[in-house]
Design a protein around this motif. Structure first.
Motif, PDB file in Angstrom:
ATOM      1  N   LYS A 189       5.558   6.675   1.656  1.00  0.00           N
ATOM      2  CA  LYS A 189       5.084   5.321   1.531  1.00  0.00           C
ATOM      3  C   LYS A 189       5.355   4.700   0.172  1.00  0.00           C
ATOM      4  O   LYS A 189       5.573   3.476  -0.111  1.00  0.00           O
ATOM      5  CB  LYS A 189       3.447   4.995   1.997  1.00  0.00           C
ATOM      6  CG  LYS A 189       3.170   3.589   1.976  1.00  0.00           C
ATOM      7  CD  LYS A 189       1.714   3.432   2.300  1.00  0.00           C
ATOM      8  CE  LYS A 189       1.176   1.961   2.231  1.00  0.00           C
ATOM      9  NZ  LYS A 189      -0.376   2.002   2.595  1.00  0.00           N
ATOM     10  N   ALA A 190       5.034   5.559  -0.782  1.00  0.00           N
ATOM     11  CA  ALA A 190       5.202   5.208  -2.291  1.00  0.00           C
ATOM     12  C   ALA A 190       5.784   6.595  -3.035  1.00  0.00           C
ATOM     13  O   ALA A 190       5.674   7.580  -2.404  1.00  0.00           O
ATOM     14  CB  ALA A 190       4.006   4.866  -2.895  1.00  0.00           C
ATOM     15  N   ALA A 191       6.278   6.277  -4.240  1.00  0.00           N
ATOM     16  CA  ALA A 191       6.506   7.441  -5.103  1.00  0.00           C
ATOM     17  C   ALA A 191       5.005   8.052  -5.593  1.00  0.00           C
ATOM     18  O   ALA A 191       4.662   7.572  -6.706  1.00  0.00           O
ATOM     19  CB  ALA A 191       7.288   7.043  -6.374  1.00  0.00           C
ATOM     20  N   THR A 192       4.793   8.757  -5.127  1.00  0.00           N
ATOM     21  CA  THR A 192       3.143   9.509  -5.351  1.00  0.00           C
ATOM     22  C   THR A 192       3.401  10.714  -5.865  1.00  0.00           C
ATOM     23  O   THR A 192       2.418  11.401  -6.107  1.00  0.00           O
ATOM     24  CB  THR A 192       2.255   9.522  -4.247  1.00  0.00           C
ATOM     25  OG1 THR A 192       2.835  10.062  -3.071  1.00  0.00           O
ATOM     26  CG2 THR A 192       1.884   8.080  -3.640  1.00  0.00           C
ATOM     27  N   LEU A 203      -6.045  10.038  -7.801  1.00  0.00           N
ATOM     28  CA  LEU A 203      -4.562   9.999  -7.319  1.00  0.00           C
ATOM     29  C   LEU A 203      -4.570   9.667  -5.748  1.00  0.00           C
ATOM     30  O   LEU A 203      -5.608  10.256  -5.129  1.00  0.00           O
ATOM     31  CB  LEU A 203      -3.817  11.476  -7.112  1.00  0.00           C
ATOM     32  CG  LEU A 203      -3.856  12.037  -8.820  1.00  0.00           C
ATOM     33  CD1 LEU A 203      -3.458  13.402  -8.763  1.00  0.00           C
ATOM     34  CD2 LEU A 203      -3.108  11.095  -9.553  1.00  0.00           C
ATOM     35  N   VAL A 204      -3.959   8.627  -5.346  1.00  0.00           N
ATOM     36  CA  VAL A 204      -3.981   8.388  -4.018  1.00  0.00           C
ATOM     37  C   VAL A 204      -3.280   9.336  -3.162  1.00  0.00           C
ATOM     38  O   VAL A 204      -2.539  10.287  -3.369  1.00  0.00           O
ATOM     39  CB  VAL A 204      -3.163   6.920  -3.772  1.00  0.00           C
ATOM     40  CG1 VAL A 204      -3.749   5.816  -4.699  1.00  0.00           C
ATOM     41  CG2 VAL A 204      -1.622   7.137  -4.179  1.00  0.00           C
ATOM     42  N   PRO A 205      -3.922   9.485  -1.974  1.00  0.00           N
ATOM     43  CA  PRO A 205      -3.286  10.407  -0.950  1.00  0.00           C
ATOM     44  C   PRO A 205      -1.697  10.205  -0.687  1.00  0.00           C
ATOM     45  O   PRO A 205      -1.172   9.269  -0.634  1.00  0.00           O
ATOM     46  CB  PRO A 205      -4.015  10.437   0.289  1.00  0.00           C
ATOM     47  CG  PRO A 205      -4.623   9.198   0.152  1.00  0.00           C
ATOM     48  CD  PRO A 205      -4.644   8.604  -1.070  1.00  0.00           C
ATOM     49  N   HIS A 206      -1.081  11.484  -0.417  1.00  0.00           N
ATOM     50  CA  HIS A 206       0.393  11.301   0.067  1.00  0.00           C
ATOM     51  C   HIS A 206       0.398  10.749   1.538  1.00  0.00           C
ATOM     52  O   HIS A 206      -0.403  11.219   2.372  1.00  0.00           O
ATOM     53  CB  HIS A 206       0.918  12.653   0.065  1.00  0.00           C
ATOM     54  CG  HIS A 206       1.366  13.125  -1.422  1.00  0.00           C
ATOM     55  ND1 HIS A 206       1.771  12.439  -2.514  1.00  0.00           N
ATOM     56  CD2 HIS A 206       1.082  14.438  -1.881  1.00  0.00           C
ATOM     57  CE1 HIS A 206       1.957  13.358  -3.690  1.00  0.00           C
ATOM     58  NE2 HIS A 206       1.341  14.339  -3.316  1.00  0.00           N
ATOM     59  N   GLU A 207       1.344   9.727   1.766  1.00  0.00           N
ATOM     60  CA  GLU A 207       1.387   9.210   3.058  1.00  0.00           C
ATOM     61  C   GLU A 207       2.837   8.995   3.404  1.00  0.00           C
ATOM     62  O   GLU A 207       3.719   8.775   2.586  1.00  0.00           O
ATOM     63  CB  GLU A 207       0.694   7.792   3.183  1.00  0.00           C
ATOM     64  CG  GLU A 207      -0.904   7.841   2.909  1.00  0.00           C
ATOM     65  CD  GLU A 207      -1.265   6.673   3.139  1.00  0.00           C
ATOM     66  OE1 GLU A 207      -0.542   5.536   3.596  1.00  0.00           O
ATOM     67  OE2 GLU A 207      -2.598   6.353   2.910  1.00  0.00           O
TER      68      GLU A 207
END
Length: 434
Positions: free
Chosen positions: A302-305, A267-271
């Motif tokens: 930045k994105a829907a994460t 999972l990419v980090p929340h930004e």
């Protein structure tokens, strides 16, 4: 006949496939058994090396301490001897001088008396000289009880006490008292949970370390009394190795390390999304600071994460002035409004009010202040539906300051992931997301 043959052929193929799967599983278990054997052998060798090195170091240290103590005692003997011999040397010189003077006087007297013609003047001179020497004055010589008699005072119980301590020094444990129980992936991080496996061990603190790609040096990432910790700044799709140890109640030394465990996150980090003039972001874009720019608006991710089943956490580092339109929460999409108190979003305001699709709920959480941690948890709830199919609701749990609000959130459209956002109308608010 053909049907029976085909059936037997199918059964044979199924048996062969089952045998292949069985063989593969057995080989997999043999590999696991080999790893277990290797762990025992490697840990035994490492423990033996550690014991040898430790006791050799102790032996060297004890020998050095004994040598240093011997040198100190010998120096003390020398000092006492020198200090008390000097007065005796002075007294010896005085006595030797007296003996020399008496010898000279005797020679002069014998010469004066033994002359064939006794000279009156020589006898007078000798007699006067003898009177001035004070032959009745003798220097004081100390008795043996008045001078030091050195000896060594040695405690014979030292070896007995040392033997008792040495016999109890060190221990060998078949398993570390603490083991890592679970590694759970989080956006840009890994949640590590551990537990005690030795019920007799009373833990005071825990120490968690990790290293990247299972190589290099381990680094401390947590020391404290909790049994879990979220390790952030983890690169996605990269292996990390974790280990934990503990410190017994009232002790200074740490226990042996747990068996290292590999973990990774996909999972990419929340930004936070850059570019909004009213907010300044940290280098990793996980911290947003409301600056003194007059520009208003919602700062989105930045994105829907954010996905179902995850825990989204906001930590308020600092606060500014409060406004009823302040909000922190999650939403379906981005828009140009000034607040997240709108349709398609759930949020909490700085006063603790909870909004669902723009409507304020009756239940309220405590006001937000520096140090407040706000969590969002969601799960899908499927209810009976109409002809168009079942309705899908999200059961939302918002937590803050040890209190929770739980409600069902109905969305007009389904979505796999959500955005998060915040909006503050006064400078000074700083929010970390993870």
């Amino acid at each position: 006949m053909m049907e029976e043959l085909d059936g037997l052929l199918l059964e044979a193929k199924e048996s062969m496939e089952a045998a292949r799967n069985y063989r593969a599983e057995l080989k997999h278990r043999l590999q696991g058994l080999s790893q277990a054997r290797k762990q025992i052998q490697d840990s035994a060798t490492q423990t033996q090396d550690t014991l040898r090195q430790h006791f050799q170091d102790m032996k060297n240290a004890v020998c050095k301490m004994l040598d240093d103590r011997l040198v100190a005692l010998l120096q003390q003997v020398d000092a006492i001897q020198h200090e008390n011999i000097k007065p005796l040397d002075d007294c010896q010189k005085l006595l030797e001088q007296g003996v020399s003077t008496a010898d000279g006087l005797l020679k002069e007297g014998e010469a004066a008396v033994s002359c064939n013609n006794v000279d009156h003047q020589n006898l007078c001179n000798f007699t006067n000289k003898a009177l001035h020497i004070q032959l009745d004055s003798l220097p004081e010589v100390p008795s043996l009880v008045e001078v030091p008699c050195l000896s060594a005072q040695l405690d014979d119980t030292f070896l007995s006490i040392a033997r008792d301590h040495i016999c109890k020094h060190g221990a060998v444990a078949s398993r570390p008292p603490v083991q890592i129980e679970e590694l759970m992936e989080r956006p840009g991080g890994i949640l590590v949970r551990w537990c005690k496996v030795d019920d007799d061990f009373v833990a005071q603190d825990y120490r968690l370390q990790y290293r990247k790609n299972a190589c290099g040096h381990f680094e401390d990432t947590y020391v404290g009394s909790e049994c879990e910790f979220l390790v952030l700044h983890i690169d996605p799709n990269v292996d990390y190795q974790f280990r934990v140890c503990s410190r017994g109640d009232g002790r200074q030394e740490w226990s042996p390390w747990s068996v290292p465990q590999l973990g990774r996150t996909s999972l990419v980090p929340h930004e936070w999304s850059p570019g909004l003039e009213g907010y300044s972001l940290s280098s990793r874009r996980n911290i947003a600071l409301r600056n003194d720019s007059p520009q208003q608006g919602v700062l989105y991710s930045k994105a829907a994460t954010y996905y179902l089943g995850q825990t989204l956490t906001f930590r308020v580092e600092t606060s500014g002035g409060s406004d009823r339109r302040d909000s922190i929460g999650v939403c379906v999409g981005k828009d140009g409004l000034d607040s997240m108190q709108r349709d398609g979003a759930v949020c909490i305001s700085s006063s603790g009010a909870v909004y669902v699709n723009g409507k304020e709920m009756t239940n309220q959480l405590p006001p937000v202040s520096p140090g407040t941690t706000i969590t969002f948890d969601m799960e899908l709830v499927t209810l009976g539906g109409n002809n168009e199919g079942p309705q899908q609701r999200r059961r939302v749990t918002i937590g803050s300051n040890n209190r929770e609000v739980v409600f069902d959130w109905l969305l007009e459209q389904s979505c796999d992931a959500l955005y998060f956002g915040c909006s503050f109308f006064h400078p000074g608010w700083k929010v970390l997301v993870y």
